[in-house]
Enzyme design. Structure first.
Site, PDB file in Angstrom:
ATOM      1  N   LYS A   1       0.846  -1.202   0.000  1.00  0.00           N
ATOM      2  CA  LYS A   1       0.000   0.000   0.000  1.00  0.00           C
ATOM      3  C   LYS A   1       0.880   1.251   0.000  1.00  0.00           C
ATOM      4  O   LYS A   1       1.943   1.263   0.629  1.00  0.00           O
ATOM      5  CB  LYS A   1      -0.890  -0.058   1.254  1.00  0.00           C
TER       6      LYS A   1
ATOM      7  N   SER B   1      -9.530   1.424   3.311  1.00  0.00           N
ATOM      8  CA  SER B   1      -8.680   2.256   2.481  1.00  0.00           C
ATOM      9  C   SER B   1      -7.642   1.457   1.696  1.00  0.00           C
ATOM     10  O   SER B   1      -7.052   1.982   0.768  1.00  0.00           O
ATOM     11  CB  SER B   1      -7.969   3.309   3.342  1.00  0.00           C
TER      12      SER B   1
ATOM     13  N   SER C   1      -9.833  -0.924   7.304  1.00  0.00           N
ATOM     14  CA  SER C   1      -9.173  -0.700   6.017  1.00  0.00           C
ATOM     15  C   SER C   1      -8.541  -1.934   5.364  1.00  0.00           C
ATOM     16  O   SER C   1      -8.172  -1.887   4.189  1.00  0.00           O
ATOM     17  CB  SER C   1      -8.110   0.394   6.145  1.00  0.00           C
TER      18      SER C   1
END
Ligand SMILES: *[C@@H]1O[C@H](CO)[C@@H](O)[C@H](O)[C@H]1NC(C)=O
Ligand SMILES: *[C@@H]1O[C@H](CO)[C@@H](O)[C@H](O)[C@H]1NC(C)=O
Ligand SMILES: *[C@@H]1O[C@H](CO)[C@@H](O)[C@H](O)[C@H]1NC(C)=O
Length: 514
Positions: free
Chosen positions: A107, A188, A212
């Site tokens: 990420k 997310s 997330s």
């Protein structure tokens, strides 16, 4: 030699070579391959890391313009693959590591000290230089993994503003759900889930503060493990809250997730306090020993029906989950139905529990420290970030999505009375809620759909695993989540793996337009 004999010989050669080909090079299919399968293919010289990276780069080129799961590709990925291939050929001891030569996407809030940027999806951090690899990236490199690139995300891990859509960032654009393109991918860690779901990477890392990892895993029909806070280092990760942030794997299978978890857990000097405290949870021999087909046998699992399994508006989902409960029972689990978590509606509302109050103050402290530790950066403080966004309002869509959380965070002033009171409230809610429910019912885990339980886990620092489970009438995936007390990852992996193997509920992405 008679002509007949020659013909027979030719036929035999043809059959044997056909057989040979089907068992050798041409036969190996990279798409959907697990780490175990990739490793076996390396070993039998059916596959090189270079071929693997070339495959993912092609998939990224093909799919990413629409799906937007990847922000940046590592220009050194092929060189890292060549090195891995060389090390394997030379039989170097390092090539025995289970992630050796395996490409992983991380990420974009996870720092890498290489040619890749680390920006949380924001132009404000483009060109910033991190002091070192994030703790988890150091461990990945030590394990011989190939850093394939950076996954897209909801900008600032959804913390800039609640008005920004899930999976959107200024740098990455709008990530798409590969099952239903018009639906949100959830965030997310959207890009991590989108990318492994569509074979743009072998495995990936996401991060979770509140939902997330679990939410995008649920929405994209992949497996996500949200580890106990502190089990994995947060050093070098663009923070929201050191009290809630955690880094974990997002993969296509529980087995892959267990392999990745093995590689990233453990003490890190740069996140010393939390990683030392959680070290006691790491099982000797690692997590893959819990990949057991009979992992559900004797497990006590509490069903939190109210309010989570209220699928009155979706009979398809109601039916799927009832059938899954039946499967859990058939696999030997004891289900405790209708367990309740006290004060659940308070816990699920971050403004009532105190979670929002504390996160805003913690974010300000943590993001300022992160920005100040960068070797070089266009922004050095939260006020700098806010000013950057105002100045580049079009680029960052400030008029559309705002930056309310940044503005509220800037107004906070450390951990004061209000924050201490909120922290105390969350501790009480956790003790009287999740902990009491687990202890009084003597359950190994709770089961809930999708990521609905995420705030309960977030404020307590508890782990959870999301496994593909169901699809609604539009074809959108919904995961099943098993959660437990701190350090219960071995049990959650046992349950998750046995469930996955019994149901095989993961379907390939459908790319439906709407
Ligand atoms: C990182 O950002 C810079 C712009 O500041 C860009 O030139 C570079 O290509 C980016 N790196 C990668 C790997 O995309
Ligand atoms: C279930 O959800 C519906 C709306 O979808 C709502 O009307 C109903 O009150 C809910 N039931 C329970 C038990 O929460
Ligand atoms: C939980 O709910 C009970 C009863 O509704 C209430 O008395 C108690 O104060 C609540 N606890 C917290 C921490 O909010």
């Amino acid at each position: 030699m008679s002509r007949q004999f020659l013909l027979v010989l030719l036929a035999v050669v043809a059959v044997v070579s056909g057989w040979w080909n089907s068992y050798s090079c041409d036969a190996f299919r990279i798409e959907e391959a697990t780490i175990d399968e990739l490793r076996a293919a390396f070993k039998h010289k059916q596959l090189s890391s270079r071929q693997l990276v070339e495959f993912y780069l092609e998939e990224i080129q093909k799919s990413n313009p629409v799906l937007k799961g990847v922000i940046e590709v590592n220009p050194d990925a092929l060189a890292q693959a060549d090195r891995a291939d060389y090390e394997r050929k030379a039989n170097k001891p390092c090539s025995n590591s289970r992630l050796h030569g395996i490409p992983i996407l991380v990420k974009d809030n996870i720092g890498t000290k290489d040619k890749l940027n680390t920006t949380a999806g924001s132009f404000a951090l483009l060109g910033s230089v991190v002091p070192r690899d994030a703790g988890v990236v150091m461990k990945l490199r030590k394990a011989g993994a190939i850093i394939l690139g950076k996954a897209s995300l909801s900008e600032w891990s959804s913390f800039r503003s609640v008005n920004a859509p899930s999976g959107w960032s200024a740098r990455g654009g709008q990530g798409k759900n590969p099952y239903v393109l018009s639906a949100q991918p959830c965030g997310s860690s959207s890009g991590s889930a989108i990318s492994v779901a569509t074979n743009m990477a072998a495995v990936s890392l996401g991060t979770e503060t509140d939902g997330s990892i679990l939410c995008p895993s649920s929405f994209n029909a992949v497996v996500g493990i949200k580890p106990t806070v502190g089990l994995t280092s947060r050093a070098g990760v663009i923070p929201i809250s050191p009290r809630q942030d955690t880094v974990g794997p997002i993969c296509r299978t529980v087995s892959d997730a267990a392999h990745v978890l093995d590689a990233i857990v453990g003490f890190d000097y740069n996140d010393a306090e939390a990683t030392r405290a959680a070290e006691k949870f790491i099982p000797a021999g690692g997590y893959t020993q819990f990949l057991k087909l009979d992992g559900l046998k004797g497990k006590r699992i509490g069903i939190v029906r109210n309010p989570f399994f209220n699928f009155s508006s979706s009979p398809v989902l109601a039916k799927s989950f009832e059938s899954h409960f039946q499967t859990l029972r058939e696999q030997g689990a004891v289900l405790i139905d209708n367990v309740e978590i006290a004060n659940l509606s308070t816990i699920l509302d971050p403004n009532s529990s105190g979670e929002s109050t504390v996160l805003l103050a913690e974010f300000k402290i943590a993001i300022n420290a992160y920005l100040q530790a960068l070797l070089h950066s266009p922004v050095r403080s939260l006020p700098d970030l806010i000013a950057f966004n105002n100045k580049h309002s079009d680029l960052e869509k400030i008029k559309e999505f705002g930056q309310r959380a940044f503005l509220f965070a800037e107004q906070t002033n450390g951990i004061g009375d209000a924050e201490r009171k909120a922290l105390k409230n969350m501790m009480r809610l956790t003790e009287e809620g999740f902990v009491k429910t687990v202890m009084e019912n003597k359950v190994d885990a709770l089961v809930t759909p999708s990521s609905f339980v995420s705030s309960v886990l977030a404020i307590g620092g508890f782990p959870g695993i999301s496994v593909p489970a169901a699809y609604n009438s539009d074809g959108l995936p919904v995961g099943i989540c098993f959660s437990g007390l701190k350090g219960s990852e071995p049990t959650l992996i046992e349950i998750g793996y046995a469930f996955e193997q019994a149901t095989k509920a993961r379907k390939l992405p459908t790319f439906l337009p709407s």
